[in-house]
Write a protein that holds these residues in place. Sequence first.
Motif, short mmCIF file in Angstrom:
data_model
loop_
_atom_site.label_atom_id
_atom_site.label_comp_id
_atom_site.label_asym_id
_atom_site.label_seq_id
_atom_site.Cartn_x
_atom_site.Cartn_y
_atom_site.Cartn_z
N ASP A 298 0.85 -1.20 0.00
CA ASP A 298 0.00 0.00 0.00
C ASP A 298 0.88 1.25 0.00
O ASP A 298 1.54 1.56 1.00
N LEU A 299 0.87 1.95 -1.12
CA LEU A 299 1.68 3.16 -1.24
C LEU A 299 1.06 4.29 -0.41
O LEU A 299 -0.12 4.61 -0.57
N MET A 300 1.88 4.85 0.48
CA MET A 300 1.40 5.90 1.37
C MET A 300 1.77 7.28 0.81
O MET A 300 2.60 7.39 -0.09
N PRO A 301 1.15 8.33 1.35
CA PRO A 301 1.40 9.66 0.79
C PRO A 301 2.87 10.08 0.82
O PRO A 301 3.31 10.88 -0.02
N ASP A 302 3.66 9.55 1.77
CA ASP A 302 5.06 9.97 1.84
C ASP A 302 5.97 9.18 0.90
O ASP A 302 7.19 9.33 0.94
N GLY A 303 5.37 8.31 0.08
CA GLY A 303 6.17 7.57 -0.88
C GLY A 303 6.66 6.24 -0.36
O GLY A 303 7.25 5.46 -1.10
N LYS A 304 6.44 5.97 0.93
CA LYS A 304 6.76 4.65 1.46
C LYS A 304 5.59 3.71 1.19
O LYS A 304 4.50 4.14 0.85
N ALA A 305 5.85 2.44 1.34
CA ALA A 305 4.79 1.47 1.09
C ALA A 305 4.61 0.58 2.31
O ALA A 305 5.58 0.21 2.97
N TYR A 306 3.37 0.29 2.59
CA TYR A 306 3.03 -0.57 3.71
C TYR A 306 2.99 -2.00 3.18
O TYR A 306 2.27 -2.32 2.25
N LYS A 413 -3.46 6.74 -3.14
CA LYS A 413 -2.64 5.93 -4.05
C LYS A 413 -2.36 4.52 -3.51
O LYS A 413 -1.46 3.84 -3.98
N LEU B 105 6.72 8.67 -6.73
CA LEU B 105 5.86 7.95 -5.78
C LEU B 105 5.07 8.87 -4.86
O LEU B 105 4.05 8.47 -4.32
N THR B 106 5.52 10.09 -4.69
CA THR B 106 4.77 11.03 -3.84
C THR B 106 3.93 11.99 -4.68
O THR B 106 3.30 12.90 -4.14
N PRO B 110 1.83 8.25 -9.34
CA PRO B 110 3.00 7.41 -9.08
C PRO B 110 3.21 6.39 -10.20
O PRO B 110 2.24 5.79 -10.66
N LYS B 112 4.96 3.02 -10.71
CA LYS B 112 5.63 1.96 -9.96
C LYS B 112 6.30 0.99 -10.93
O LYS B 112 5.63 0.29 -11.69
N TYR B 117 10.15 1.11 -7.57
CA TYR B 117 9.33 0.53 -6.50
C TYR B 117 9.81 -0.81 -5.98
O TYR B 117 9.58 -1.14 -4.82
N ARG B 175 14.96 0.83 -4.28
CA ARG B 175 13.96 1.32 -3.35
C ARG B 175 14.02 0.63 -2.00
O ARG B 175 13.16 0.83 -1.16
N SER B 178 12.99 2.32 1.32
CA SER B 178 11.71 3.00 1.50
C SER B 178 10.54 2.01 1.60
O SER B 178 9.40 2.41 1.59
N VAL B 179 10.84 0.75 1.66
CA VAL B 179 9.77 -0.20 1.96
C VAL B 179 9.96 -0.64 3.40
O VAL B 179 11.05 -1.05 3.79
N PHE B 180 8.93 -0.53 4.17
CA PHE B 180 9.08 -0.99 5.54
C PHE B 180 8.13 -2.14 5.79
O PHE B 180 6.99 -2.14 5.40
N THR B 182 6.33 -3.85 8.31
CA THR B 182 5.78 -4.03 9.65
C THR B 182 4.43 -4.71 9.53
O THR B 182 4.36 -5.87 9.19
#
Lengths: 437, 188
Positions: A298-306, A413, B105-106, B110, B112, B117, B175, B178-180, B182
């Motif tokens: 899940d792309l978040m508003p800050d450009g990171k993805a969940y 997004k 991406l922001t 975006p 991908k 990505y 990338r 920037s992927v976390f 959790t």
Amino acid sequence: MPRNEKPTANGPAADYARDRMVSRRRFLAGTVSLAGLAATTMMIPRLHAQEVKPPEDPMRVPGALPRPYGDRSPFVKSARVGGAGPGAPHGWGENAPNNFNSWTPLQDLHGIVTPSSLHFERHHNGVPLIDPARHRLLIHGLVNRPMIFSLDELERLPAVSRIAFLECSGNSHDLWLPNAPDFTVQDTHGLTSTSEWTGVKLSTLLEAVGVQRGASWMLAEGSDAAGMDRSVPLTDEVLQEAMICYGQNGEALRPEQGYPLRLFLPGYEGNINVKWLRRLKLGTAPFMTREETSKYTDLMPDGKAYQFSLVMEAKSVITSPSGRQQIHPGFHEIRGLAWSGRGRVTKAEVSVDGGRTWQPARLQEPILPKCHTRFLLPWRWNGQEAVLQSRCTDETGYVQPTRQELVKVRGTKSVFHYNAIQSWGVERDGRVRHIYA
Amino acid sequence: MDGYGTSMRKSLLIGIGTLAIGLAWCVWTAGSAEEGGGYGLGRTATDEEIRAWNIDVSPTGEGLPSGQGTVKQGAQVFAAKCAMCHGPTGTEGPKDRLVGGQGTLTTAKPVKTIGSYWPYATTLWDYIRRAMPFDHPGTLTSDEIYGVTAYVLFLNLIDRSDVASRSGGSRSGPRRKSVFGTGDAGEA
């Protein structure tokens, strides 16, 4: 004289019944003659051409005989609608070659169980044709004894059944879009279905192979042309609830649902419930497959993805009245579905004024954890504009968010995991439209 | 040819796949020690059977077979077997765009791609082997897969001077940081 040769009934209905009888007789006789094929092929266009007309009085014409495998009434037309990803057109026809989804017609369904033929679909390279006699499940990796099971062996192990929903995490993906197309509830919410699933518990198999210390993730891999695979965290919840299923609604899994074998993780996003399952591999870390890195994130508003956002959060939708339906003043029962990947639905509320006031809806038994729950509320439409909404609460106390609340946190997004309150606008002429309210 | 090389080998991909993200997971220890669960069903898998199906490649590089391919070789394979779906330079489609999109991406749109990505190069290798080409999955040789992987990374990274200056052992997918990971898996 065999009944199907009795010259008593005439007309299209009798022809229909007779064709079916001929087909049945050929089937029972086990003949694959040209005549049998001809009778079958003649029957199919008749059914599909919608030429069937009922007799004036069904009490005056002998009815059809029993048949080996049932079909619904030829008058029932409810069907899945095909499509591809966000923004792609929905439908069959020209779209068909590009479709990799089909949506369940929620507006037509009763109760909570989805007929297997109408269960939504998502494939990553088509539906494989698998010979059950040759299919095997391999379990290996961090185990004491890597093992192979045949389908017969899995079916002999202690079985469990459970009624639970399965929802694609991309369900409602078009609702992230800023504009609200003139959608039906099938278009907006049809990537969720409920079945009775039957199989063997994952824990039964893991006991058999003996899990080694440190094994905390499990790769599940399908035997389709995409070799679709996902990493499953071996949490307590997964170990208690995960199933390796061979049954759906009382019969073998449908090919579109993974025949002969699929993983089922109640409450988790559809994609991780790997179909056509052939392999489980235990390891110490997620395997970082394509689907869990580049796609179902899940792309978040800050450009990171969940990543590994596996649970389908509480969600509800009114299925009637719903998008593109036409209603008339007077009595209506507002009907809908509510579900949560975290447990039971404890409350469903309905608003007819766009969320200003709410009334509790009646929850129809059975109310099962991680399962579609039917809610109902009587309503008399007075012919004035109305905005119909539903919101549900699950047993954790979580309340389904408004679209505004969801977008505030998630942006627009994410593509996946949209679970906001759905609004249906009722116009003065009785037309119902999908709106953002 | 340049800092990140024109040749893709197993050792290089292992380096590329080095994990930089922290994932918490629960540890589960074996339950019943009774082997076979007492049912006497199923049989022990042979090493040969496991080898035949054990096709996954992890971010540590585990699972990568021996082999190699150059960007040049990969370009030829790409033109012959990939470009009809992904376009001559991996940007034209009609299917998934593979190249570009960095910095988007922001934004409101975006893009991908593997370059913008995807967190791990090993995932690319794994996915090509299991699922590509779409109409003939499983037909590429290991050398061809190394080549195509190198070529697609080349298309994505050629203009990134920071990548060119890194040493071979520390390269990641562009990338990875920037992927976390959790989510529910990590909380449990």
